[in-house]
Design an enzyme around this catalytic site. Structure first.
Site: not given
Ligand SMILES: Cc1cc2nc3c(=O)[nH]c(=O)nc-3n(C[C@H](O)[C@H](O)[C@H](O)COP(=O)(O)OP(=O)(O)OC[C@H]3O[C@@H](n4cnc5c(N)ncnc54)[C@H](O)[C@@H]3O)c2cc1C
Length: 303
Positions: A178, A228, A298
């Site tokens: 992560r 998580s 996380e």
């Molecule tokens: C139901 C559910 C299940 C999940 N299961 C998993 C799993 O199995 N494994 C896992 O690893 N995670 C899981 N997650 C967590 C999440 O989906 C991941 O951590 C994912 O990588 C976050 O992506 P996001 O686009 O939603 O980022 P955001 O939540 O929008 O942002 C997360 C971080 O990344 C930064 N960021 C986002 N996009 C960019 C970009 N383009 N450039 C620079 N910075 C950026 C943001 O500023 C922030 O700091 C889950 C979440 C949910 C709700």
């Protein structure tokens, strides 16, 4: 939040006559937890050139920039975010050449996994149930089933805070559990290339269905959540630690530690970011007192 007319006008000029920019937009609409105060400016650039334009406006006017992907791993504070929030959802281009998929950051992981399957490419099955944007998944090195995005990334395109476009190779990203080097820097990830392998579309589809069913059984997907909340400490599952100190089902305000999976905090309808932060504090203290283990979030806390 007060809007600076000059900044707003400059953003409108480059963002599709203002159709890709909102002022004082509640971020609860744009995060999977459905909590969080407003963004002073929320922008949806639809090309890398527009991202560069937004960064240059921010720099010229000395306005901070934060990036939001699919909002599935962030807790936006109730006071909101001052400055420009770049939402990557409109960076949607995607193409394939041989075993390489090139995608912009706003594609979601379920979309990318299905695109790979349609092209008989294997390597992304693990990500079909991760509700992330590609950009957010790169930054977080999102993963499941012992695999993570860093395993299949070839290169990543970013726009830095000077407004320069750079392409980085996998070796420059220091992927870990992560973690990636992007977490320490300030940049907009605008896209990347994935190196996959030829596979059998039916087998790929079956594996994705298996992963999806497993999530439906184990995760509280009916209520807003952010996946998580804490990282698993070495040798332990954070969910087990929280459950074993008796916090499964415990609530503060509208935030509740899920009855189904104790590393998930769900919004039962009226949660505020403060409720969630208080509940996280409670979990950290209880686990620390009982086990002497410090839980690290996380999720990213923004604002
Ligand atoms: C139901 C559910 C299940 C999940 N299961 C998993 C799993 O199995 N494994 C896992 O690893 N995670 C899981 N997650 C967590 C999440 O989906 C991941 O951590 C994912 O990588 C976050 O992506 P996001 O686009 O939603 O980022 P955001 O939540 O929008 O942002 C997360 C971080 O990344 C930064 N960021 C986002 N996009 C960019 C970009 N383009 N450039 C620079 N910075 C950026 C943001 O500023 C922030 O700091 C889950 C979440 C949910 C709700």
């Amino acid at each position: 939040m007060e809007i600076n007319d000059t900044v707003f006008a400059q953003l409108k000029e480059i963002l599709n006559s203002g159709k890709e920019v909102l002022a004082n937009e509640p971020l609860s609409k744009w995060t999977t937890w459905r909590v969080g105060g407003p963004a002073q400016y929320l922008v949806f650039p639809s090309s890398v050139e527009k991202v560069v334009g937004v960064i240059k406006i921010a720099k010229k006017n000395n306005v901070p920039v934060i990036v939001l992907g699919n909002g599935s791993n962030v807790l936006v504070k109730d006071s909101g975010i001052k400055g420009i929030v770049i939402n990557t959802a409109k960076l949607e281009r995607i193409s394939v050449q041989g075993t390489i998929i090139s995608a912009e950051a706003g594609n979601t992981m379920p979309q990318l996994a299905k695109y790979a399957m349609q092209n008989s490419l294997t390597g992304l099955e693990f990500s079909v149930g991760i509700p992330a944007s590609f950009g957010g998944a790169i930054l977080m090195n999102a993963g499941a089933w012992g695999k993570s995005l860093g395993d299949v990334i070839k290169e990543v395109k970013i726009v830095n805070m000077e407004g320069e476009v750079k392409v980085l190779s996998r070796e420059q990203m220091n992927f870990n559990y992560r973690e990636s080097s992007f977490k320490k820097g300030a940049q907009v990830i605008v896209g990347g290339n994935l190196k996959l392998a030829q596979g059998d579309a039916v087998k790929i589809k079956n594996l994705m269905t298996f992963h999806q069913q497993n999530r439906i059984e184990k995760q509280p997907l009916r209520l807003p959540n952010a996946g998580s909340v804490f990282k698993n400490p070495e040798g332990y599952a954070a969910g087990y630690l929280i459950e074993s100190v008796g916090l499964k089902g415990f609530n503060m305000g509208g935030a509740k530690i899920s009855d189904k999976h104790a590393n998930f905090i769900v919004n039962t309808g009226s949660a505020t970011a403060e409720d969630i932060l208080n509940l996280m504090d409670k979990a950290v203290h209880c686990v620390e007192n009982f086990y002497g283990i410090h839980l690290e979030p996380e999720i990213s806390i923004l604002g």
